[in-house]
Design an enzyme around this catalytic site. Sequence first.
Site, short mmCIF file in Angstrom:
data_model
loop_
_atom_site.label_atom_id
_atom_site.label_comp_id
_atom_site.label_asym_id
_atom_site.label_seq_id
_atom_site.Cartn_x
_atom_site.Cartn_y
_atom_site.Cartn_z
N LYS A 11 70.65 37.72 25.70
CA LYS A 11 70.91 36.44 25.01
C LYS A 11 72.01 35.62 25.71
O LYS A 11 72.76 36.14 26.54
CB LYS A 11 71.28 36.73 23.55
CG LYS A 11 70.13 37.36 22.74
CD LYS A 11 70.50 37.52 21.27
CE LYS A 11 69.34 38.10 20.47
NZ LYS A 11 69.67 38.21 19.02
N TYR A 45 61.23 32.86 16.82
CA TYR A 45 61.91 33.36 15.62
C TYR A 45 61.30 32.84 14.32
O TYR A 45 61.95 32.85 13.28
CB TYR A 45 63.40 33.02 15.69
CG TYR A 45 64.21 33.97 16.57
CD1 TYR A 45 64.30 35.32 16.26
CD2 TYR A 45 64.87 33.51 17.70
CE1 TYR A 45 65.04 36.19 17.05
CE2 TYR A 45 65.62 34.38 18.49
CZ TYR A 45 65.69 35.73 18.16
OH TYR A 45 66.43 36.59 18.94
N ASN A 81 74.68 38.54 19.47
CA ASN A 81 74.70 40.00 19.59
C ASN A 81 74.01 40.49 20.86
O ASN A 81 73.49 41.60 20.91
CB ASN A 81 74.15 40.65 18.31
CG ASN A 81 72.74 40.22 18.02
OD1 ASN A 81 72.12 39.49 18.79
ND2 ASN A 81 72.20 40.67 16.89
N HIS A 140 67.95 40.95 22.28
CA HIS A 140 66.83 41.06 21.35
C HIS A 140 65.97 42.22 21.80
O HIS A 140 65.81 42.45 23.01
CB HIS A 140 65.97 39.78 21.38
CG HIS A 140 64.61 39.99 20.73
ND1 HIS A 140 64.42 39.87 19.39
CD2 HIS A 140 63.42 40.38 21.27
CE1 HIS A 140 63.14 40.16 19.11
NE2 HIS A 140 62.52 40.47 20.23
N GLU A 160 55.09 39.49 21.65
CA GLU A 160 56.26 38.88 22.29
C GLU A 160 56.13 38.89 23.82
O GLU A 160 56.49 37.92 24.48
CB GLU A 160 57.54 39.58 21.83
CG GLU A 160 57.83 39.34 20.34
CD GLU A 160 59.00 40.15 19.79
OE1 GLU A 160 59.29 39.99 18.59
OE2 GLU A 160 59.63 40.93 20.53
P1 ADP Z 1 67.43 42.28 15.23
O1 ADP Z 1 67.71 41.35 16.40
O2 ADP Z 1 68.40 43.43 15.20
O3 ADP Z 1 65.99 42.72 15.17
P2 ADP Z 1 66.83 40.45 13.03
O4 ADP Z 1 65.42 40.47 13.53
O5 ADP Z 1 67.07 40.75 11.59
O6 ADP Z 1 67.75 41.45 13.89
O7 ADP Z 1 67.47 39.02 13.32
C1 ADP Z 1 67.17 38.31 14.50
C2 ADP Z 1 68.46 37.73 15.05
O8 ADP Z 1 68.96 36.77 14.14
C3 ADP Z 1 69.61 38.73 15.23
O9 ADP Z 1 69.54 39.49 16.42
C4 ADP Z 1 70.81 37.79 15.22
O10 ADP Z 1 70.96 37.12 16.48
C5 ADP Z 1 70.39 36.78 14.16
N1 ADP Z 1 70.87 37.15 12.82
C6 ADP Z 1 70.40 38.15 12.03
N2 ADP Z 1 71.05 38.21 10.87
C7 ADP Z 1 71.98 37.22 10.91
C8 ADP Z 1 72.99 36.76 10.00
N3 ADP Z 1 73.17 37.32 8.81
N4 ADP Z 1 73.76 35.70 10.39
C9 ADP Z 1 73.58 35.10 11.60
N5 ADP Z 1 72.65 35.49 12.50
C10 ADP Z 1 71.86 36.54 12.16
MG MG Z 2 64.26 41.57 14.86
#
Ligand code: ADP
Ligand code: MG
Length: 140
Positions: free
Chosen positions: A11, A51, A114, A117, A128
């Site tokens: 990212k 997304y 974070n 992905h 994807e």
């Molecule tokens: P992951 O990437 O671990 O699969 P999710 O699919 O739940 O997590 O969420 C997609 C992305 O959205 C996350 O990697 C993060 O960048 C963002 N995200 C998820 N939850 C939050 C939150 N509560 N606040 C802000 N950004 C979030």
């Molecule tokens: Mg996810």
Amino acid sequence: MAIERTFSIIKPDATRRNLTGKINAKFEEAGLKIVAQRRIQMSEAQAKKFYEVHAARPFYGDLVKFMTSGPVVVQVLEGEGAVLKNRDIMGATNPANAAPGTIRKEFAESIEANSVHGSDSPENAAIEIAYFFAGTDIVG
Ligand code: ADP
Ligand code: MG
């Protein structure tokens, strides 16, 4: 377990801090092979569609803005149980909850920024991967 492929994104928070190589080392050390990779600037339309499943979540708008805020590296990772293995290497979504040694524990800035992905199922991995790569781009 079978050889699988999963989709990964390094990212913008990580490309901005020049962490592509350090993150790729984590994949390779854990036995995942990078079988396709491209650095791109995601468009708003691409990020929105990628997304889409989170469209109703309060963080969706910010997430799209973040994912288009700089270059990302899109990748296909291959190996034994690659989908789950990559989720282990990545660590929990919120770096505060991520296990020691994981990418998110070591590198993530926040729950949003974070660093990586990773697909959450083989079915989503296939969708994807096809969104960013042609079959001929992937060399196993
Ligand atoms: P992951 O990437 O671990 O699969 P999710 O699919 O739940 O997590 O969420 C997609 C992305 O959205 C996350 O990697 C993060 O960048 C963002 N995200 C998820 N939850 C939050 C939150 N509560 N606040 C802000 N950004 C979030
Ligand atoms: Mg996810």
